[in-house]
Design an enzyme around this catalytic site. Structure first.
Site, PDB file in Angstrom:
ATOM      1  NE  ARG A 160      -2.792   1.000   3.526  1.00 56.81           N
ATOM      2  CZ  ARG A 160      -3.748   1.134   4.470  1.00 56.81           C
ATOM      3  NH1 ARG A 160      -4.978   1.484   4.112  1.00 56.81           N
ATOM      4  NH2 ARG A 160      -3.485   0.911   5.734  1.00 56.81           N
ATOM      5  CG  ASP A 439      -4.139   2.358  11.339  1.00 57.21           C
ATOM      6  OD1 ASP A 439      -5.095   3.079  11.703  1.00 57.21           O
ATOM      7  OD2 ASP A 439      -4.265   1.467  10.481  1.00 57.21           O
TER       8      ASP A 439
END
Length: 537
Positions: A160, A439
Site C-alpha cells: 500500500r 494507526d
C-alpha cells in the site's frame, strides 16, 4: 522540463544506495513528470467537491451506463490472489515484516500509508526489507538475542503506497516535492516486479484514500505507463482499492471499471470511512467510536453494496480490519477473540471473500471462520447478492438522535490521539494502545470526533458540553499524568508537547482539517536539517 535539477535530501549511503539507484530515481522522476500535474488537478477537484452541499452526494448520472451495464467484469484473479481469506497488514519494519510473512495469512499488505510514519529511514528501509524478503535474505536479531527469520512458505505480498494527497519532500524535481504515492509505487515496482514474477506471483498493490473514479483512472494510466517503461506485460500489475471515503462509495462500479484489467477488487476500509463521514457531514454528530459498529444502518449499506458490486463484476470483496492486540490475560484474550470471531462471521455471512487482521495472533481465528464457511472454495464470488438494494439515502443515513458523549469516550479519544501523534512523530506508525493496534486511520477518527463534538457542543454524560477548553484541559491532564509517572524522557516530553500543540490547532479549526498526517509530516521535516544533494536523473 528535463533539465530541472533532481535533488535528494537525507541519507543515500550504505544500503540506502541499493534502493536509491540512479535508474530507480529516474523511473520515479519519469512517473511524476508524466502524472504529477494530473494528480494536483485531482486534489484540487477534491477540494472543490468537498465545498459542495452534502445533500448533493449521490450516484453520478454521467456514469449510469457503466453501473447499468451487466456485461463487463474485471480481469480474472492473478497468481497468488485467488484465495485471500486472511490478509494481515502492517508496516514494512524488519521484525514486523518477518512476523507477518510467517503468520500463516494468505496475503501480507506492506503498509507505507496508515501504519508507517514516513521518516526517510522508514520509507527507504521498508523498500529494502521488501526486496530482502523476496531474495530470502531477511532476518532480525532482537536486543535479547532472539533471532527472527523467514519460514519456507511466504504469503502473497501486496504493497500500500501512500495516498495521492501526500508529498515525498526528500525527492524534489526543480524544488517541487514528488508524489509520495508515485515514490512508493515506483521504487517497489522498479526493484521488485521482476522478483515477484520470478516467484510465480506479481507486483500487487492496495490503493488508499481514493475519492473518485477519476483518481482510479489516474492509477490505471500510471500502471500502463510503468509497465511499458519496464517492459512488463500489460495487466501484470493488480490493485485492490480501499473504499474508505463516502464519495468513493458512490463510485464503486466506476472504480472497478477504470481499473478492470488491473483490478483485484475492493476493500471495506471501515475506519477511514467513518473519518470521511465526519468530514463530509460535520453537522450530523456520530456517537463515540465504540458505538458505531458495522451493524449501524449506514455501515451495513456501505458494506453490502461493496460485496454486491464486487461480485457482480467477478471481483474479490475484502472485509475490514480486526485491530485487537491479543492479551496475555486469558479471560480478556478469550473475550477479544470472541468479538473478532463474531465480526468475521458477519463479514463472511454477508459475502466477503476475505478479511484483514492487524496482529499475527488473530490469523487463526479469522481463518477458522472463513474455513468453516468457504470450505475448499477459494472465495464466494458466485454469491452475487442480487437481494441487495442500496440507495443514496441509505449510504447517507448517519443521523444519531440525542448523542451524548461519555467522559470515558472523551478521554479515550484524547489519549489515543495524543499518544498516537507523539509516537508518529517518533517514527512509529502502528502503536498498541489500550488493547488495540492503532494507526493513522483510527487516530484520525479520534481527533475528527473531538473536532465534531467541539463544533456542535455535544453534551456529555456529566452535563458539560464538549468545548475546545474542555478538550484542551484534558490534553494537558493527559500529558501531566505521563510526566508525573516519569514515563517521558526529554525527547519524549518534546514529542508529546509537539503532539499536544498540533492537536490543539487541528481541533480549533473552523472546518475539519483534511488529514493530520500532512502537518505532522512537516514537523518530521523540520526536526532535521538535511543537505540537498543533486543526483543525475
Amino acid at each position: 522540463m528535463a533539465s530541472e535539477e533532481i535533488t535528494i535530501t537525507g541519507t543515500q549511503d550504505g544500503r540506502y544506495s541499493e534502493i536509491l539507484t540512479p535508474e530507480a530515481i529516474a523511473f520515479v522522476v519519469a512517473l511524476d513528470r508524466e502524472f504529477g500535474a494530473r494528480r494536483v488537478q485531482l486534489l484540487e477537484r477534491r477540494r472543490r467537491r468537498r465545498a459542495t452541499r452534502t445533500d448533493e452526494l449521490d450516484f453520478l448520472p454521467s456514469t449510469a451506463a457503466i453501473r447499468d451495464d451487466p456485461s463487463w467484469t474485471v480481469a480474472p484473479p492473478a497468481p497468488g490472489l485467488l484465495d485471500r481469506r486472511v490478509e494481515i497488514t502492517g508496516p514494512p519494519e524488519r521484525k514486523m515484516t518477518i512476523n507477518a510473512l510467517n503468520s500463516g495469512a494468505q496475503v501480507w499488505m506492506a503498509d507505507f500509508e496508515d501504519a508507517t510514519s514516513p521518516t526517510w529511514d522508514n520509507v527507504v528501509t521498508g523498500q529494502l526489507n521488501l526486496r530482502d524478503a523476496l531474495d530470502n535474505k531477511l532476518d532480525f536479531t532482537a536486543r535479547d538475542g532472539r533471532r527472527y527469520s523467514l519460514g519456507d512458505r511466504l504469503p502473497t505480498i501486496m504493497v500500500r503506497p501512500r495516498g495521492w494527497h501526500l508529498p515525498e519532500c526528500h525527492l524534489r524535481i526543480g524544488g517541487r516535492a514528488v508524489s509520495a504515492a508515485l515514490f512508493d509505487f515506483g521504487l517497489y515496482l522498479f526493484h521488485c516486479a521482476q522478483r515477484q514474477l520470478d516467484r510465480g506471483s506479481g507486483p500487487y498493490f492496495y490503493l488508499p484514500k481514493l475519492e473518485s473514479h477519476l483518481e482510479a483512472r489516474l492509477w490505471n494510466d500510471v500502471f500502463v505507463f510503468a509497465q511499458e517503461q519496464l517492459g512488463i506485460p500489460r495487466g501484470t500489475i493488480r490493485a485492490t482499492v480501499l473504499i474508505e471515503t463516502i464519495t468513493a462509495a458512490f463510485e464503486m462500479d466506476e472504480i472497478l471499471y477504470e481499473l478492470r484489467e488491473h483490478s483485484a477488487g475492493l476493500n471495506a476500509g471501515r475506519w477511514d470511512y467513518l473519518f470521511s463521514m465526519i468530514k463530509n457531514r460535520p453537522d450530523v454528530v456520530l456517537p463515540e467510536r465504540s458505538q458505531v459498529t458495522m451493524t449501524a444502518p449506514f455501515m451495513r449499506a456501505y458494506t453490502e453494496l461493496l460485496v454486491r458490486t464486487c461480485h457482480r463484476r467477478n471481483a474479490h470483496a475484502i472485509g475490514g480490519m480486526a485491530a485487537v492486540v491479543p492479551s496475555r490475560d486469558p479471560v480478556a484474550a478469550k473475550r477479544a477473540l470472541n468479538q473478532v470471531r463474531q465480526d468475521k462471521r458477519r463479514e463472511v455471512g454477508d459475502g466477503f471473500d476475505g478479511s484483514w487482521v492487524a496482529h499475527p495472533g488473530l490469523v487463526a481465528t479469522c481463518r477458522e471462520v472463513f474455513d468453516q464457511w468457504l470450505g475448499d472454495e477459494p472465495h464466494q464470488i458466485v454469491r452475487k447478492r442480487d437481494d441487495v438494494r442500496v440507495t443514496a439515502e441509505d449510504l447517507l443515513d448517519v443521523r444519531a438522535v440525542g448523542v451524548q458523549v461519555s467522559e470515558v469516550a472523551l478521554r479515550t479519544n484524547v489519549s489515543v490521539a495524543l499518544r498516537y501523534v507523539a509516537a508518529w512523530l517518533d517514527g512509529r506508525g502502528a502503536v498498541a494502545l489500550g488493547g488495540l493496534m492503532e494507526d493513522a486511520a483510527t487516530a484520525e477518527i479520534c481527533r475528527a470526533q473531538l473536532w465534531q463534538w467541539i463544533r456542535n457542543g455535544t453534551p456529555t454524560d456529566y452535563g458539560i458540553p464538549v468545548s475546545a477548553a474542555l478538550v484542551t484541559r484534558m490534553l494537558r491532564e493527559e500529558l501531566d499524568v505521563l510526566s508525573e509517572t516519569g514515563a517521558l524522557d526529554e525527547d519524549a516530553a518534546r514529542r508529546f508537547s509537539q503532539a499536544r500543540t498540533l492537536l490543539t490547532v487541528l481541533l480549533t479549526e473552523r472546518t475539519c482539517p483534511e488529514f493530520l498526517t500532512l502537518p505532522a509530516y512537516l514537523r518530521h521535516l523540520s526536526a532535521g536539517s538535511p543537505v540537498a544533494a543533486p543526483v543525475a536523473a
